[in-house]
Write an enzyme that holds these catalytic residues in place. Structure first.
Site, short mmCIF file in Angstrom:
data_model
loop_
_atom_site.label_atom_id
_atom_site.label_comp_id
_atom_site.label_asym_id
_atom_site.label_seq_id
_atom_site.Cartn_x
_atom_site.Cartn_y
_atom_site.Cartn_z
N ILE A 150 2.56 11.37 7.01
CA ILE A 150 1.44 11.22 8.47
C ILE A 150 1.39 10.29 9.03
O ILE A 150 0.11 9.50 9.19
CB ILE A 150 0.62 12.19 7.42
CG1 ILE A 150 -0.80 11.36 6.48
CG2 ILE A 150 0.79 13.69 7.83
CD1 ILE A 150 -2.17 11.74 6.41
N ARG A 173 -6.81 0.18 -7.36
CA ARG A 173 -5.80 -1.56 -7.18
C ARG A 173 -4.70 -0.43 -5.98
O ARG A 173 -4.77 0.43 -5.28
CB ARG A 173 -4.53 -0.76 -8.30
CG ARG A 173 -3.30 -1.75 -8.74
CD ARG A 173 -3.99 -2.99 -9.06
NE ARG A 173 -1.96 -4.18 -8.43
CZ ARG A 173 -2.06 -3.78 -9.46
NH1 ARG A 173 -1.27 -3.62 -10.39
NH2 ARG A 173 -1.02 -4.85 -9.21
N ASN A 184 -0.14 -1.86 -1.90
CA ASN A 184 0.43 -2.20 -0.12
C ASN A 184 -0.68 -2.84 0.29
O ASN A 184 -1.53 -2.09 1.33
CB ASN A 184 1.46 -0.95 0.37
CG ASN A 184 1.97 -1.72 1.32
OD1 ASN A 184 2.05 -2.93 2.03
ND2 ASN A 184 3.60 -1.56 1.69
N LYS A 205 -0.03 -3.99 2.89
CA LYS A 205 -0.45 -4.37 4.43
C LYS A 205 -0.58 -3.02 5.06
O LYS A 205 -1.32 -2.66 5.76
CB LYS A 205 0.94 -4.65 5.37
CG LYS A 205 1.42 -4.29 6.46
CD LYS A 205 2.48 -4.46 6.58
CE LYS A 205 2.80 -6.31 6.36
NZ LYS A 205 4.55 -6.25 7.29
N THR A 206 -0.18 -2.20 4.13
CA THR A 206 -0.37 0.26 4.31
C THR A 206 -1.81 0.50 4.07
O THR A 206 -2.59 1.13 4.75
CB THR A 206 0.28 1.09 3.33
OG1 THR A 206 0.77 0.32 2.19
CG2 THR A 206 1.88 0.88 4.12
N GLY A 215 -7.68 5.91 -3.92
CA GLY A 215 -7.85 6.54 -2.51
C GLY A 215 -8.18 5.80 -1.27
O GLY A 215 -9.59 5.73 -1.57
N VAL A 216 -7.66 5.79 -0.54
CA VAL A 216 -7.69 4.79 0.39
C VAL A 216 -8.22 5.94 1.99
O VAL A 216 -8.52 5.01 2.61
CB VAL A 216 -6.58 3.84 0.81
CG1 VAL A 216 -5.73 4.30 0.80
CG2 VAL A 216 -7.75 2.70 1.28
N GLU A 254 -9.77 7.99 3.32
CA GLU A 254 -11.02 8.54 3.95
C GLU A 254 -11.69 8.19 3.77
O GLU A 254 -13.11 7.89 4.42
CB GLU A 254 -10.97 10.04 4.04
CG GLU A 254 -10.14 10.82 4.20
CD GLU A 254 -10.47 12.09 2.78
OE1 GLU A 254 -10.67 13.23 4.01
OE2 GLU A 254 -9.70 12.65 1.70
#
Length: 744
Positions: free
Chosen positions: A469, A633, A636, A638-639, A706-707, A709
């Site tokens: 997504i 942790r 990535n 960048k993402t 988790g990133v 939201e």
């Protein structure tokens, strides 16, 4: 695990094909005799259809059929939502479209036109005339707020909590604030509007769909159209934005499949922007009370947070508005309640950080106001009330570094340069304000299955029905597999977006990466063991007798000896090895219940905002932003930074511009376009400095939390708090438009 790629800012594997336009979305697939469909929307909020005049529509050249409740093939009604079958959560509304003459909201799809071209279908849809017998409708959220009823708790969220006597403690507090906040309804406006391409071949169905949940959508379609689940193939390799709006099955998907069955033609149905507003749920409006009591030293003695939200009479997503108030601050007295009203509007649904995004606006604004009452730095107030354990249930935190994120954020932002007096900082005509707020979002894992194949040429194929997504899902899993097997990243191919693949988790709850990573790690470890077993059985292998070789350089090595996977497979006469791993539903539910009893997992952060407010017009501009996050942790760099910036941008929209306007008489959304529903554009967004602590959570796969939201949480409050500092005025009703800052 030999870490070579995890944590690095690796370019997205799908970046090149997206950049040159080669990525194919749901509306990009061509079929012979492809037809196009368009929806006709109801224009009353409640009632029944008495007549449909479609002659003018049928006379449009190229029109194939007009389907209404009078002639459409019957779908089976949607099942009832139950936590015993999580796929029922995919139901957008309980309406059985085109199987009833009832109208349940203004904008409900009540007919579908199929034509040879999209233009003909949409023009013909505009010519369909419908007459109604109207019934009384309830559509005004503010008017219905006094009639709210307590929300029931369920296994996924608790709607209430009590600790001590919060109301008495508030009345006895040396210092207190008691504030009311409101947030408006929000609508989804992803870059890719909801689109479905449906193709029947007998009783077999192929669906190209931008969805956040292939597995649940597939099961839902199987039930509604009475075909075996194995007969349906969902294809969704790319999704042009989701944010919760594509996590459920809405009318467009169902009616595209229905139209394809009725006409015997492949059918594409792409919602218009207005169609998304009318036929897809959005975020509920809310009214909230946050009351805080404290002693003169800033120690909280009472925390009260209550909310009223809405659902539709035909369904709706329950928002966990008070959730952050359960976990963020230590107080001996806490009272939390969530209440609901039911309206004759489309069912509301998830929208990035459902509940927490608007709940943290109220909570963190109230904490800031308490700091003003105390004459205390708002960061110091938060740190004085930082709990050692979960404040209500006493569970330990698996990973909580809010003190660290605030320390790093204050340094990067230059918080020490803030003059604490309201209205004291200026830049010409601009009043300058600095605000801060806590970001918080719980961590979640879902069931996921993967297969990983190791080929004789050293290539690796990871297969999982993940959803892309826009987050770099395949890239993250490729990095994990490459490190776990010790192979070059370019040797790893990740196949996603196809329901024929092993079932992946839905892209929601900030859970997809961790859920899939758990299975990928397990499958890769199985592969390493299988490769080692092959080597040990080979007389000529240098790994005979090896006990714990490391995966690196495309093979297994221990004590300076080893060999590549290609050599191991060649000696064994094998062309590949394959391993499958994953967590089934029963194991997942048992693990989830067990872990929820033991500890609390969450991502957190500190949002630092600087605003400039025009002293004459009240115009607000966000001029600087620093966000520091504890997300466990970083897979990535960048993402992750992109995801957090995206959440902050969406939060700036929540704070300053976004508002779905509903006509209080008719229930019609009156700003159903991007011309009238304002999302932030480049000119509204400053450079956003994002930093992550990158400290692993020991209870999560690879330590990632988790990133997706957490980036939007706290943003609304950080902006409001900065405006309060700049102007001295506390805006309690979003969005913060200039009329709320002009003198009254």
């Amino acid at each position: 695990m030999s870490e070579k790629y995890v944590g690095r800012p690796v370019d997205r594997l799908d970046g090149a094909i997206k950049t040159v336009g080669e990525a194919r979305y749901a509306g990009d697939h061509r079929y012979p005799d492809l037809a196009h469909a368009a929806l006709v929307h109801a224009t009353i909020p409640r009632g029944r259809i008495t007549a449909v005049e479609d002659a003018a529509a049928r006379a449009v050249p190229g029109v194939i059929d007009v389907l209404t409740h009078e002639n459409a093939p019957a779908m089976k009604p949607p099942p009832k939502v139950t936590l015993l079958n999580l796929s029922t959560l995919a139901i957008g509304t309980s309406v059985n479209h085109l199987a009833t003459d009832e109208v349940h909201w203004n904008g409900q799809p009540i007919a579908v036109v199929v034509a040879e071209s999209q233009e003909a279908a949409r023009h013909a849809a505009s010519l369909v005339r419908v007459t109604y017998e109207e019934k009384p409708a309830v559509v005004d959220f503010a008017a219905e707020e006094p009639n709210a009823v307590p929300q029931k708790s369920n296994a996924l969220q608790s709607a209430r909590a009590d600790k001590g006597d919060a109301e008495k403690a508030l009345a006895d507090a040396e210092v207190s604030v008691d504030l009311r906040f409101t947030t408006p309804q929000h609508s989804h406006n992803a870059l890719e509007p909801h689109t479905t391409t449906a193709v029947w071949d007998g009783d077999r169905l192929t669906v190209h769909e931008g969805t956040q949940s292939m597995a649940w959508t597939r099961r839902h379609l199987a039930q509604r159209f009475g075909v075996p689940e194995r007969n349906i193939r969902m294809l969704s390799p790319f999704v042009g934005g989701g944010f919760g709006g594509k996590g459920q099955v809405w009318a467009g998907t169902l009616l595209a499949v229905l139209a394809a069955r009725a006409t015997g033609r492949p059918v594409r149905l792409a919602l218009t922007r207005a169609g998304v507003h009318h036929a897809v749920g959005g975020r509920t409006p809310s009214a909230q009370r946050v009351a805080l009591g404290a002693d003169r030293d800033g120690r909280l003695t009472a925390l009260i947070h209550t909310s009223v939200a809405r659902t539709g009479r035909v369904g709706g997503h329950l928002e966990q508005i008070t959730a952050a108030s359960r976990h963020l601050y230590d107080s001996p007295n806490i009272h939390l309640r969530q209440s609901l009203v039911q309206l004759d509007l489309i069912a509301n649904t998830s929208m990035r950080a459902p509940g927490e995004s608007i709940g943290t606006f109220a909570l963190e604004s109230a904490v800031d106001e308490l700091a003003w009452e105390l004459g205390m730095d708002p960061i110091e107030l938060r740190m004085r009330n930082e709990p050692e354990r979960d404040p209500i249930e006493g569970r330990r935190f698996t990973h909580r570094m809010l003190r660290e994120v605030y320390a790093v954020g204050a340094e990067r932002f230059g918080w020490s340069e803030r003059d604490p007096r309201p209205g004291s900082m200026r830049d010409g005509k601009w009043l300058v304000g600095m605000g801060v707020a806590t970001a918080y979002h719980p961590s979640l894992q879902m069931p996921a299955s993967v297969t990983v194949r190791l080929d004789a040429d050293g290539g690796v194929v990871v297969r999982c029905a993940l959803h892309e997504i826009g987050v770099g899902a395949a890239t993250a899993q490729a990095q994990i597999a490459a490190d776990e097997l010790g192979v070059p990243l370019e040797s790893v191919r990740v196949e996603i977006g196809d329901s024929d693949l092993p079932e992946g988790p839905m892209a929601g709850g900030s859970a997809q990466t961790a859920s899939a990573a758990s299975a990928v790690l397990e499958a890769c470890r199985k592969l390493r063991r299988s490769a080692l077993d092959l080597a040990r059985r080979s007389a000529g292998s240098p790994l005979r007798g090896a006990t714990d070789p490391r995966a690196r350089d495309g093979g297994l090595y221990q004590d300076g000896r080893g060999e590549t996977y290609a050599e191991i497979l060649a000696r064994a006469g094998r062309d590949h090895l394959e391993a499958r791993a994953g967590v089934g539903m029963l194991r997942f539910l048992a693990r989830t219940v067990r872990e929820q009893r033991r500890w609390m997992k969450a991502a957190s952060g500190a949002q630092f905002c600087e605003v400039r407010v025009d002293q004459d017009t009240g115009e607000v501009r966000v001029s600087r932003w620093v966000g520091v996050f504890d997300i466990g942790r970083v897979i990535n760099e960048k993402t992750v930074a992109s995801q957090l910036r995206g959440g902050i941008v969406m939060g700036i929209g929540l704070a300053l511009t976004e508002e779905t306007l509903v006509d209080r008489r008719t229930g019609r959304v009156v700003n159903a376009s991007l011309a009238d529903y304002h999302v932030p554009v480049h000119a509204d967004v400053p450079r956003i400095d994002v930093h992550c602590l990158d400290d692993p959570d020991p209870t999560m796969p690879l330590g990632l939390v988790g990133v997706g939201e957490v980036g939007i949480t706290g943003v609304g409050a950080a902006v409001a708090n900065a405006v309060r500092h700049a102007t001295g005025r506390r805006v309690q009703d979003l969005p913060i438009t200039l009329d709320k800052l002009l003198p009254h």
